[in-house]
Design a protein around this motif. Structure first.
Motif, PDB file in Angstrom:
ATOM      1  N   ASN A 188      32.243 148.116  34.244  1.00 32.57           N
ATOM      2  CA  ASN A 188      33.164 149.240  34.439  1.00 32.57           C
ATOM      3  C   ASN A 188      32.465 150.587  34.277  1.00 32.57           C
TER       4      ASN A 188
ATOM      5  N   ALA B 283      38.041 150.115  32.613  1.00 36.40           N
ATOM      6  CA  ALA B 283      38.555 148.996  33.409  1.00 36.40           C
ATOM      7  C   ALA B 283      39.841 149.387  34.115  1.00 36.40           C
ATOM      8  N   SER B 284      40.570 150.339  33.579  1.00 35.22           N
ATOM      9  CA  SER B 284      41.848 150.737  34.173  1.00 35.22           C
ATOM     10  C   SER B 284      41.902 152.237  34.470  1.00 35.22           C
ATOM     11  N   SER B 285      40.750 152.904  34.456  1.00 34.82           N
ATOM     12  CA  SER B 285      40.743 154.346  34.702  1.00 34.82           C
ATOM     13  C   SER B 285      39.454 154.747  35.404  1.00 34.82           C
TER      14      SER B 285
ATOM     15  N   ASP C 290      35.884 149.040  28.247  1.00 32.94           N
ATOM     16  CA  ASP C 290      37.281 148.588  28.287  1.00 32.94           C
ATOM     17  C   ASP C 290      38.188 149.675  28.848  1.00 32.94           C
ATOM     18  N   HIS C 291      37.981 150.915  28.428  1.00 32.18           N
ATOM     19  CA  HIS C 291      38.820 152.016  28.903  1.00 32.18           C
ATOM     20  C   HIS C 291      38.674 152.204  30.409  1.00 32.18           C
TER      21      HIS C 291
END
Length: 452
Positions: free
Chosen positions: A398, A354-356, A351-352
């Protein structure tokens, strides 16, 4: 003097032979009981076609009756063992003529299986648990406890090389993830030419203590350095480094772990804690880059120390050490707790990311290198021999993208580990988790990443 491996192997052998001896004594007391394999089904070949399957000839069966009252009889088929196409075909093999000899205990019916199986389970479990407790530390509920075996008490900043010659030496073993993170740090910071590295060999049968032996030194390795630091095993390095505080003939009593950073000039240990070594190497590289006015790669930026330490603690608890907590658990409770942490860690990391692009901040840090050492071993070591749950990394889009981008930006990471050797070591050396010592197929790190 017997090594720990020899002692543990002997204990396993004794337990198994004790179980067999009890069975043989029982057989001697009741000689009418046959120890030959059961012949209830003398022909084990099974045809592939459904028609042949239905008419397969059973040589001998239990005389139990069918629900309708008919006794099971002999089914004859002149085409037995052949498919409908006429060629020989079978799902099963004939028993080999040179198969290993056995007592036939489980097929003889005596001692009763209801007594034999619980007894052997009890005996082997308790011997296994004893070996696990000798290998690592556990609490009273069977949870793996990672103790600190830290050596060295002066991790002050490393001196820059004088006249192109370093006073330090690193000892790293390819299978060890804590060594891998240090080796990756050396590669990213370009320090391979600054600090000589001894690549350890994992061979507990040859080591006087622990599992690491030193390779045969090259002529350049043996120059201007004590023989004890380049020959023998890692235990010998520890003994030499503690020579001033040990009595004559006394040996270092702690665990001889790697990675290990030694001041070869003074013959003292700097530290054997991987996090400290990474910090020292990054500080060394930062000062060297300032002096040379070269491009900077900072794995521990000033002002981010607390965040980096917090991220290290989080992923260590959930994943990096979570896998070991699964593998070394000696109770179901301990395993279930560790497995829950691993599953949570995989979800949160995916999850982390996914945007980093990185685990912390917008550039590579020490946390990413620590994670790389874990993620490369997850699929072919931790999920199998440690029973670490969650499936393959390829199932996490991811994390997979993150790994691919990491090696694209820093291709030197691909050469930081020999994956078949690293994963294979778990199966070869942790025999209490793999009694057969069969090593599964493990791809190269390049092949593994290409398949993500």
């Amino acid at each position: 003097m017997m090594s720990l491996i020899d002692v543990l192997a002997m204990m396993v052998s004794v337990s198994i032979n004790l179980a067999l001896a009890i069975s043989l004594l029982a057989a001697a007391a009741f000689p009418c009981v046959s120890f030959s394999p059961s012949s209830s089904y003398t022909d084990t070949r099974r045809p592939l076609s459904l028609a042949s399957e239905l008419s397969y000839r059973v040589e001998r069966v239990d005389p139990a009756r069918r629900p309708g009252g008919r006794r099971l009889g002999r089914l004859a088929n002149s085409n037995r063992g052949q498919s409908t196409g006429g060629g020989p075909s079978s799902l099963y093999d004939d028993a080999p003529k040179n198969k290993p000899w056995t007592f036939g205990i489980l097929t003889s019916g005596f001692p009763p299986q209801q007594l034999l199986v619980p007894f052997v389970k009890f005996l082997t479990f308790n011997v296994w648990r004893l070996m696990m407790n000798e290998l690592v530390t556990h609490d009273s509920d069977g949870r793996f406890v990672r103790e600190s075996f830290q050596a060295g008490n002066d991790p002050s900043p490393l001196d820059l090389p004088a006249a192109g010659r370093s006073r330090y030496r690193l000892y790293l073993g390819n299978p060890c993830p804590w060594c891998h993170r240090v080796k990756a740090t050396m590669a990213i910071l370009g320090l391979d030419a600054d600090i000589p590295t001894t690549t350890l060999i994992d061979d507990a049968e040859k080591a006087s203590k622990g599992g690491w032996i030193l390779p045969r030194p090259s002529p350049s390795d043996a120059e201007n350095i004590a023989d004890e630091l380049v020959t023998g095993d890692l235990a010998g390095v520890y003994n030499f480094c503690y020579r001033d505080i040990l009595d004559e003939g006394e040996r270092y009593s702690g665990r001889c772990t790697a990675p290990l950073l030694v001041d070869a000039e003074s013959g003292k240990i700097v530290t054997n804690e991987s996090n400290e070594i990474m910090i020292l190497l990054n500080d060394y590289a930062r000062r060297k880059q300032d002096m040379e006015e070269s491009a900077k790669t900072d794995l521990r930026p000033v002002g981010m120390e607390a965040e980096l330490d917090g991220a290290t603690k989080k992923w260590f608890d959930l994943l990096w050490n979570g896998a070991y907590r699964c593998g070394f658990a000696t109770s179901q409770l301990a395993y279930d707790e560790a497995a829950a942490d691993v599953l949570r860690g995989l979800r949160e990391m995916d999850d982390h990311l996914a945007s980093s692009r990185f685990l912390l901040g917008d550039a590579i840090t020490e946390v990413d290198l620590k994670n790389f050492a874990w993620v490369t071993r997850h699929d072919y070591a931790y999920t199998v021999i440690f029973k670490s749950p969650g499936g393959r990394i390829a199932q996490y889009s991811n994390i997979s993208r993150y790994v691919k981008e990491l090696v694209e930006d820093y291709p030197m990471l691909l050469d930081s580990v020999d994956l078949p050797d690293a994963c294979g070591s778990y199966y070869r050396q942790l025999f209490m988790l793999n009694f057969g010592r069969v090593v599964p197929y493990v791809p190269s790190v390049r092949e593994w990443i290409a398949a993500l």
